[in-house]
Each structure stands twice: as C-alpha cells, then as structure tokens.
Design a protein around this motif. Structure first.
Motif: not given
Length: 123
Positions: A36, A38-39
């Motif tokens: 999450k 990273y996104a």
C-alpha cells in the motif's frame, strides 16, 4: 569555485526533494503494509511528473518554475460557482482574479497546439 559549482547543482536537487516532500507528502507513510505504501508513493510520483509536464507544456513562461503550492493556489483551490445559464445548461463562473483569464487562455492555446501537433505528427 569548482566546489561551489558542484554544491550549487546539489542545492537545486535538494529544493526539488523539499518540494516533493512538502507538496506531495511523499515522506508520509500512512499505510501499514508495504504494498500500500509502494502504491501510494507511485501515485504521488506520477502526480509529480504530471504536474511538471503541465508546468512545462502548458503554463506561461513566468509560471514554469512555480512551486506546487503556487500551482495549487492558482489552479486547484480556485473558488468558483456553478450557475445555470439558459435553462438546464450549467457553467462555471470563475472569480475575477488578476491575470487568471490570461493564464487560462495561454493554457487553452498551448493545449490546442499540443493536440494539433499530436494529430498531424502521425500523418
């Protein structure tokens, strides 16, 4: 003098890092899972690149080096009213901010030229 030139280039990068941190909150990890976060950072990076493209391609010359805070103040946080005109037709009424109309006209012109080049470059 050579040391000054090397540090001067580094200082420019530090300003960009500071803008990314302050303007897009990249240093804030609000999610508990790695994927999450990273996104979240990926979306913020894409947004940063889109804003930079917007500044370089569409804005007037005096706003190309503007910070994200200035871009937000001029374009994103504009108070406006949605009003009815001629029955059911809705339009946006922008406030009378000094220079806003000229900036919007410049953006329209540059966007038109960009689309024109894209359409006719494939021929």
């Amino acid at each position: 003098e050579e040391s000054w030139h090397q540090y001067n280039q580094r200082a420019i990068i530090e300003n960009r890092i500071e803008e990314i941190k302050n303007g897009f909150a990249v240093d804030k990890n609000s999610q508990k899972r790695y994927l999450k976060n990273y996104a979240d950072i990926l979306i913020k990076s894409i947004t940063y690149n889109l804003i930079n493209w917007f500044k370089q391609a569409l804005l007037p010359v005096d706003l190309i080096k503007a910070s994200i805070r200035t871009i937000r103040r001029i374009f994103i946080n504009i108070p406006a009213n949605i009003v009815k005109r001629g029955g059911r037709r809705l339009t946006v009424r922008l406030p009378k901010i000094k220079g806003l109309k000229e900036i919007i006209e410049t953006i329209k012109d540059r966007l038109y030229m960009f689309a024109f080049r894209q359409c006719y470059s494939n021929l």
